[in-house]
Every structure is written in structure tokens, then in C-alpha cells.
Write an enzyme that holds these catalytic residues in place. Sequence first.
Site, PDB file in Angstrom:
ATOM      1  N   LYS A 204       3.676   0.670  10.222  1.00 25.20           N
ATOM      2  CA  LYS A 204       3.849   1.888   9.424  1.00 25.20           C
ATOM      3  C   LYS A 204       3.224   3.092  10.123  1.00 25.20           C
ATOM      4  O   LYS A 204       3.701   4.214   9.986  1.00 25.20           O
ATOM      5  CB  LYS A 204       3.255   1.691   8.028  1.00 25.20           C
ATOM      6  CG  LYS A 204       4.188   0.981   7.070  1.00 25.20           C
ATOM      7  CD  LYS A 204       3.769   1.140   5.623  1.00 25.20           C
ATOM      8  CE  LYS A 204       2.597   0.292   5.278  1.00 25.20           C
ATOM      9  NZ  LYS A 204       2.295   0.314   3.820  1.00 25.20           N
TER      10      LYS A 204
ATOM     11  N   ARG B 252       5.261 -13.164   9.769  1.00 27.36           N
ATOM     12  CA  ARG B 252       5.921 -11.900   9.478  1.00 27.36           C
ATOM     13  C   ARG B 252       7.200 -11.782  10.294  1.00 27.36           C
ATOM     14  O   ARG B 252       7.420 -12.507  11.263  1.00 27.36           O
ATOM     15  CB  ARG B 252       4.995 -10.729   9.786  1.00 27.36           C
ATOM     16  CG  ARG B 252       4.670 -10.566  11.261  1.00 27.36           C
ATOM     17  CD  ARG B 252       3.636  -9.490  11.499  1.00 27.36           C
ATOM     18  NE  ARG B 252       4.067  -8.201  10.973  1.00 27.36           N
ATOM     19  CZ  ARG B 252       3.280  -7.144  10.868  1.00 27.36           C
ATOM     20  NH1 ARG B 252       2.000  -7.230  11.231  1.00 27.36           N
ATOM     21  NH2 ARG B 252       3.730  -6.005  10.399  1.00 27.36           N
TER      22      ARG B 252
ATOM     23  N   GLU C  56       0.868  -1.175   0.000  1.00 27.16           N
ATOM     24  CA  GLU C  56       0.000   0.000   0.000  1.00 27.16           C
ATOM     25  C   GLU C  56       0.910   1.232   0.000  1.00 27.16           C
ATOM     26  O   GLU C  56       1.807   1.328   0.845  1.00 27.16           O
ATOM     27  CB  GLU C  56      -0.896   0.012   1.232  1.00 27.16           C
ATOM     28  CG  GLU C  56      -1.874  -1.156   1.301  1.00 27.16           C
ATOM     29  CD  GLU C  56      -2.633  -1.169   2.613  1.00 27.16           C
ATOM     30  OE1 GLU C  56      -3.542  -0.324   2.767  1.00 27.16           O
ATOM     31  OE2 GLU C  56      -2.312  -1.997   3.479  1.00 27.16           O
TER      32      GLU C  56
END
Length: 556
Positions: A271, A261, A36
Site C-alpha cells: 500500500k 499472501r 487498516e
Amino acid sequence: MNPSETPASANFIRTLIADDLTSGRRSTVVTRFPPEPNGYLHIGHAKSICLNFGLAAEFGGRCHLRFDDTNPTKEEQEYVDAIKTDVNWLGFNWGEHLYFASDYFDTLYQYALQLITAGKAYVDSQTADEMRKNRGTLTEPGSESPYRNRSIEENLALFKQMKNGDFADGSHILRARIDMAAPNINLRDPAMYRILHARHHRTGDSWCIYPMYDFAHGQEDSIEAVTHSICTLEFEDHRPLYDWFIRELGIFAPQQIEFARLNLSYTVMSKRKLLQLVTEQHVSGWDDPRMPTLSGMRRRGYPAAAIRRFCDRIGVGRSASWIELSVLEDCVREELNDTAPRALAVLQPLKVVIDNYPQDRVEWMDAPRHPQKPELGSRKVPFARELFIEADDYMDEPAKKFFRLAPGREVRLRNAYIIRCDRVEHDANGRPTVLHCSCDFDTLGANPADGRKVKGTIHWVSAAHALPAEIRLYDRLFTLENPDSADDYRQALNPESLTIINNARVEPSLLDATPGTTFQFERLGYFAVDGEATSAKRLIFNRTVTLRDSWAKEQG
């Protein structure tokens, strides 16, 4: 198994893909990296990049770079450009396969109309609070919206009015009509489209409704014929929803595979939190060398090859685990030890006067650029009567096992002579300010003909020829191994994460060093030329990593 001992072959995703090809379930491999564009990439993204591009290359397939740009309020062209730069820097190329979710806005809109027409989607006019309240909990089913049974005709009309901009933000939302009592909350009539009167960085003002990530993502994979949709474990509970959309639309079905992850110690990966660090000016920007962003690591001097090595070393698994930051730093050291040219620098200069050396004499000593790579050649380092050495390389009263300079003691100067400290000048506080030494002219070079040996070898620069430099010593941004364990992760910020040295001196060969080049300052560590050096018209070096892991020893 220690991450550093994990073989590259220990990858369950690689095994699944190989089985798919062998069995004939798939005839080719198409993966994708779908960021994104709402922030800069970090080291966690590097794991996904290396995995997706690496697997596609290994099996003769292709990997797409696709920007999931479905939220114009948070996305910017700056982030798109930065992400493309980072992926290229890591060594990967998407070729002609660059895509955006916004490429598919028309198709996704048609998919939504198809679901409405089939009675599988409806326009809900509840407020956000009402929808949240009626969603239920993990143990209690949700409640159906009073608008859930609107007619197909009414839903189509309302949705087209939403598209035409007839309604305000938040007044209506398009939802999938699945099951408000589903144990998986993601299946409780999830949102598909919301109204956002916001300008998009690619489509401008063409749209005022935008697809939700959970609706768009699976269809984007389908449109691109992605065979293996590889994502992190938090999307595992979303897979039934993606499968439902694909099944109801009757389109190509990618296979979603989840992996754990990356969790890296002394680091945050959110983020949102990284953006907060930037906007609140806890760091100088996304590319601050203390940040776990790829741009920050590049500016700090981390080689792309070291990051690829790290991603390979930690492996891919299904279980969440923490990786020590020292594992990444070791990969950086291994790469730089092999590739970084050597140079001389003095961070805390202490003046040395060689009293028996002629005042007007200058010798240009031959110094190798890399001790194990003679093919890289050498550079010339000036030697003169007045030098600078590291202040830590002298003690008035030497401690045990201190083999550097002290009154009456000898050391070898790297690539030069053996000198002896004969006399010392001190300031009013008793600190040494000048060492008066004598030079043994028969001891030039690392292997002098007379065979004399001394226990200590130290680095130095010529006082007259050395260049002034600013040195930025970076340490870990957080003091806690898991910053998120604090009530507020910002409470764990390390107040000593940056130390600036303004009076350092470096050898003159570094005058035209290219920003981004990393050197090993002998005995000190690895340092990269900062990009600010050109605009500031002065030499600035960022410490990339120390020569060895001193943090673990200090913390122990």
C-alpha cells in the site's frame, strides 16, 4: 499443480475449521476481514475477503468487517468508504457486524491498566533511537531499558498522564514487560501505546494515546469472539505475542491461522508503494485502471464474479508463490465471454465507399447482443453507403494468410453483405485513405441463401451514424515480472501502459451506455464505459482485457 487446476476443496483452512466443529472445540464459526483504513483495497485483499466471508458462509457462521483504525496520522474516512464499497461490490455483506478498533479504545485502555497493575507493562522514556539500539538483533539479545523496573504506581501515574495529554509525542511509550532476550524479537518488550496528538477520523480529539497494532489486534478479535483469526504468513511470528496478551489478560482466545499472501506478477502489492504511485502521479489515482486496486479493476471493467473465480482458482496454501497475471486475465475473459453484450467499434478508421449502394439508403441490420444467448435479444445497426473499417483490415499487397480486404478481394461484413475492393485512393505518402468497394446484395446475413463463402469476416460501422469515442488501451503497469527486483520498483514502470485513441468510432446503440458496463467490441476485446464519460460528455471506453493473452506470445 497449476493454479487453474486447483480444486476449491484444496483448502487446509477449511479442513481445520471442519475438524474444530466436528471435535467440539468450536460450536460456531466467526471470521473477520480487518483492513487498516490507510489506502484502497487491492487484489491481494480480495483473496482474504473471499476466504473469510466464504468460509463463514460455508459453515453457517458470520464474518465481521472491522477497521483497524489505530493510527490517525494515516487513516481517512475516504478509505473507510472505499473499502466498504469494494467489499459490497465483491458480493459480500457484513450485515450488522461492522466494527472499528476505535470502538474498543476504552476497553483497550483498561486492558493496558490491567497489565501495568500486574507488573506486565511499563512506561519507557527512552528515545526511539535508544530503543532501537537496545532491541538487539536476530542473533544477539536486547538490553533492558533503564526504566523497565519502575514501580507499578509510577507506571500507572505516567500512563494516565500520557492519556491526559501531559507529554509531547515520542517522550514516553508503554511497553509490555516480557523478555528482552527472547529469540522472537516480537517478544522483546514490544510497544503497546504511543503518544500521538492527532485528530482521529471517528473519535476526534478524545484521545492523544493510541494502541499499537500488535497490542490491539488480538484483543479486538477476542472482544468480538472471533473463532478463527485468518491472516497472512508475515503475522506468524507475531502469534506468540498475541497469545501472550490474551493469556495474561485472561480473555477469550481466538485461533490464529496463517496462509500465504497473493503475489501477482507485473504488480506491486505494498500500500505504501501504491500510495507513492498516486501521490507522485505515475497514475491518475487509486482507481486508475492500471492499478491492482479493486476500484481500479472495477473501473477497468473487471466483473466481481471474475475476481471471485480467480481467488477460488488460485487456492489457499502455506507456501509463498507467484501467480501469473494471465491467470487473472483468463478469469476475466471467461466471465465476460459469457456475460458481455457485443457491439461494433472501429479503433483506427479507414473509410469505405460502396459505390453501387444508393446514397440515400439506410438499412438497419439485426445484430444479436450475444451470439450464444438469444434470450438477450438483438440491436439494430445502421448500414449505409459510407462505412468505416479497421485500417489493419486492408493491405495493398496482402501477406500470406491475410484473408481480409485487398485489391480485388472479398470479405463479409459482420451481420451484413459481402463486399469487394475495386479501387483505392492513397495520400501523398502512399497510405490508403478511401476504399471503393462494391456490394453483393444477395449475400445479406451470416447465412445467405446463395451459400457463398469467403475466408474473411470483418467489423465495421456506418460513417454517418457512428459515434466518436475515446478509447484507452491499458497494458501492464510494469515491464518486470517482479517489479520489486529492481533497485527502485518505479524503474520498472511501463512507459506504454496507456495508449489513448481519440478518433475511434462506435455503433450508435452505445450512446446511452451506463458507466461501468463492459462490452465485447467484436474482434477487438472487452471494453468498459468509463465513469468520466458522463462528466466529460463524450464516450470513453477502457480496454478491460484483450480477446486472448497476447502478452505471453509477445514476451516469448
